[in-house]
Design a protein around this motif. Structure first.
Motif, PDB file in Angstrom:
ATOM      1  N   SER A 218      57.071  31.027  50.518  1.00  0.00           N
ATOM      2  CA  SER A 218      58.565  32.101  49.891  1.00  0.00           C
ATOM      3  C   SER A 218      58.062  33.363  49.697  1.00  0.00           C
ATOM      4  O   SER A 218      59.074  34.238  49.701  1.00  0.00           O
ATOM      5  N   HIS A 219      56.760  33.638  49.098  1.00  0.00           N
ATOM      6  CA  HIS A 219      56.348  34.937  48.566  1.00  0.00           C
ATOM      7  C   HIS A 219      56.175  36.080  49.686  1.00  0.00           C
ATOM      8  O   HIS A 219      55.139  36.593  49.887  1.00  0.00           O
ATOM      9  N   LYS A 220      57.139  36.178  50.756  1.00  0.00           N
ATOM     10  CA  LYS A 220      57.280  37.110  51.714  1.00  0.00           C
ATOM     11  C   LYS A 220      57.043  38.371  51.274  1.00  0.00           C
ATOM     12  O   LYS A 220      57.735  38.793  50.320  1.00  0.00           O
ATOM     13  N   GLY A 221      56.340  39.366  52.037  1.00  0.00           N
ATOM     14  CA  GLY A 221      56.258  40.795  51.806  1.00  0.00           C
ATOM     15  C   GLY A 221      55.034  41.299  52.248  1.00  0.00           C
ATOM     16  O   GLY A 221      54.221  40.751  53.159  1.00  0.00           O
ATOM     17  N   PRO A 222      54.869  42.476  51.921  1.00  0.00           N
ATOM     18  CA  PRO A 222      53.690  43.271  52.794  1.00  0.00           C
ATOM     19  C   PRO A 222      52.492  43.385  51.885  1.00  0.00           C
ATOM     20  O   PRO A 222      52.231  42.720  50.933  1.00  0.00           O
ATOM     21  N   VAL A 223      51.370  43.698  52.700  1.00  0.00           N
ATOM     22  CA  VAL A 223      49.908  43.508  52.007  1.00  0.00           C
ATOM     23  C   VAL A 223      49.268  44.705  52.406  1.00  0.00           C
ATOM     24  O   VAL A 223      49.542  45.343  53.424  1.00  0.00           O
ATOM     25  N   GLN A 224      48.740  45.526  51.215  1.00  0.00           N
ATOM     26  CA  GLN A 224      48.332  46.984  51.417  1.00  0.00           C
ATOM     27  C   GLN A 224      46.848  47.140  50.744  1.00  0.00           C
ATOM     28  O   GLN A 224      46.562  46.347  50.035  1.00  0.00           O
ATOM     29  N   VAL A 225      46.159  48.139  51.207  1.00  0.00           N
ATOM     30  CA  VAL A 225      44.919  48.317  50.618  1.00  0.00           C
ATOM     31  C   VAL A 225      45.013  49.861  50.250  1.00  0.00           C
ATOM     32  O   VAL A 225      45.422  50.675  51.124  1.00  0.00           O
ATOM     33  N   TRP A 226      44.353  50.111  49.228  1.00  0.00           N
ATOM     34  CA  TRP A 226      44.082  51.673  48.652  1.00  0.00           C
ATOM     35  C   TRP A 226      42.933  51.735  47.990  1.00  0.00           C
ATOM     36  O   TRP A 226      42.348  50.713  47.817  1.00  0.00           O
ATOM     37  N   ILE A 227      42.454  53.185  47.986  1.00  0.00           N
ATOM     38  CA  ILE A 227      41.138  53.330  47.471  1.00  0.00           C
ATOM     39  C   ILE A 227      41.314  54.558  46.444  1.00  0.00           C
ATOM     40  O   ILE A 227      42.051  55.267  46.573  1.00  0.00           O
ATOM     41  N   SER A 228      40.384  54.375  45.582  1.00  0.00           N
ATOM     42  CA  SER A 228      40.338  55.319  44.505  1.00  0.00           C
ATOM     43  C   SER A 228      38.883  55.884  44.294  1.00  0.00           C
ATOM     44  O   SER A 228      37.824  55.087  43.915  1.00  0.00           O
ATOM     45  N   ALA A 229      38.607  57.161  44.362  1.00  0.00           N
ATOM     46  CA  ALA A 229      37.177  57.748  44.099  1.00  0.00           C
ATOM     47  C   ALA A 229      37.009  58.107  42.687  1.00  0.00           C
ATOM     48  O   ALA A 229      35.855  58.432  42.347  1.00  0.00           O
ATOM     49  N   ASP A 230      37.943  57.856  41.879  1.00  0.00           N
ATOM     50  CA  ASP A 230      37.658  58.229  40.170  1.00  0.00           C
ATOM     51  C   ASP A 230      38.288  57.320  39.499  1.00  0.00           C
ATOM     52  O   ASP A 230      38.994  57.306  38.671  1.00  0.00           O
ATOM     53  N   ASN A 231      37.747  55.978  39.621  1.00  0.00           N
ATOM     54  CA  ASN A 231      38.034  54.890  38.904  1.00  0.00           C
ATOM     55  C   ASN A 231      39.497  54.591  38.558  1.00  0.00           C
ATOM     56  O   ASN A 231      39.656  54.159  37.417  1.00  0.00           O
ATOM     57  N   GLY A 232      40.489  54.771  39.420  1.00  0.00           N
ATOM     58  CA  GLY A 232      41.576  54.317  39.460  1.00  0.00           C
ATOM     59  C   GLY A 232      42.620  55.422  38.932  1.00  0.00           C
ATOM     60  O   GLY A 232      43.958  55.096  38.772  1.00  0.00           O
ATOM     61  N   ASN A 233      42.085  56.427  38.752  1.00  0.00           N
ATOM     62  CA  ASN A 233      42.849  57.573  38.425  1.00  0.00           C
ATOM     63  C   ASN A 233      44.021  58.291  39.526  1.00  0.00           C
ATOM     64  O   ASN A 233      45.069  58.284  39.306  1.00  0.00           O
ATOM     65  N   SER A 234      43.368  58.471  40.521  1.00  0.00           N
ATOM     66  CA  SER A 234      44.147  58.726  41.718  1.00  0.00           C
ATOM     67  C   SER A 234      43.944  57.945  43.078  1.00  0.00           C
ATOM     68  O   SER A 234      42.739  57.428  42.930  1.00  0.00           O
ATOM     69  N   TRP A 235      45.045  57.600  43.893  1.00  0.00           N
ATOM     70  CA  TRP A 235      44.756  56.415  45.007  1.00  0.00           C
ATOM     71  C   TRP A 235      45.158  56.954  46.331  1.00  0.00           C
ATOM     72  O   TRP A 235      45.975  57.981  46.356  1.00  0.00           O
TER      73      TRP A 235
END
Ligand SMILES: [Cu+2]
Length: 233
Positions: free
Chosen positions: A95-112
């Motif tokens: 039922s949990h239909k939706g997108p799958v995405q991948v992000w990266i951050s070079a600064d421990n999660g501050n910017s993506w």
């Protein structure tokens, strides 16, 4: 009395087993072993995050450095494996239909920076494809990516209750499953990711990819995932 107690336990069990989280990561098809609390900043449960303005939208509710890093090179393929409770189970309720995405951050999660996104393709949702692939989805690490330590944020957005905003009805709303893996790029190129996205901040309740009706008639044929376009390096 007894019956309603049993029924409520069953309902609770059904809710819990519907959810999902990441257990293992693969580099070029090589299993890096159980990553939970080792190289994955694992949350304590498989529950979703629903408040897009909360800090948990970034790396879920247990965002802290864990002891290990997965080694990879720019240009490698990274694969994330999800499960409900144990490896090889039914992954996530369909039922949990939706997108799958991948992000990266070079600064421990501050910017993506987004590096992969799948939504609705020829009538198939990325979540359906994920279940078909036994919980796995993959992304190519941009070959120009500079060496260094990165967080990789894999994310499922489940839209089954997404016809209303959580903000307007907190018992419903889209469910977010962010998962952060620590990856050390040992060999890379010359490009730093643009990092023009922040969590919280990237998503808002006006996004059509977040407040979205899966059940419209006729069914939806197109979908735009939130958070902008993919950076290819
Ligand atoms: Cu769920």
């Amino acid at each position: 009395m007894k019956l309603s107690f049993a029924a409520s336990i069953l309902a609770l069990a059904a809710t819990v087993s519907a959810h999902t989280r990441v257990c293992n990561v693969f580099i070029n098809g090589q299993d890096q072993g159980d990553g939970q609390d080792k190289y994955i900043r694992s949350p304590p449960t498989n529950n979703p995050v629903k408040d897009i303005n909360s800090q948990a939208i970034r790396c879920n509710v247990n965002d802290r450095q864990v002891p290990q890093w997965v080694n990879a090179r720019a240009g490698d393929e990274i694969t994330f494996e999800w499960f409900h409770n144990y490896r090889g189970d039914s992954i996530i309720e369909l039922s949990h239909k939706g997108p799958v995405q991948v992000w990266i951050s070079a600064d421990n999660g501050n910017s993506w920076t987004k590096i992969a996104s799948e939504g609705l393709n020829n009538g198939q949702w990325a979540v359906e494809k994920l279940v078909q692939n036994r919980g796995k989805h993959s992304a190519r690490i941009p070959s120009s990516l500079r060496a260094g330590d990165y967080l990789f944020r894999a994310e499922i957005i489940a839209l089954h209750e997404g016809d209303v905003a959580y903000q307007n009805n907190p018992i419903r709303g889209a469910q977010f499953y962010p998962s952060c893996t620590q990856v050390r790029i040992t060999q890379g190129g010359n490009n730093s990711p643009p990092g023009n996205t922040r969590f919280p901040g990237a998503y808002n309740y006006q996004d059509q990819g977040i407040v979205f009706n899966l059940y419209s008639k006729p069914p939806p044929t197109s979908y735009t995932a939130p958070g902008g376009s993919v950076w290819s390096g």
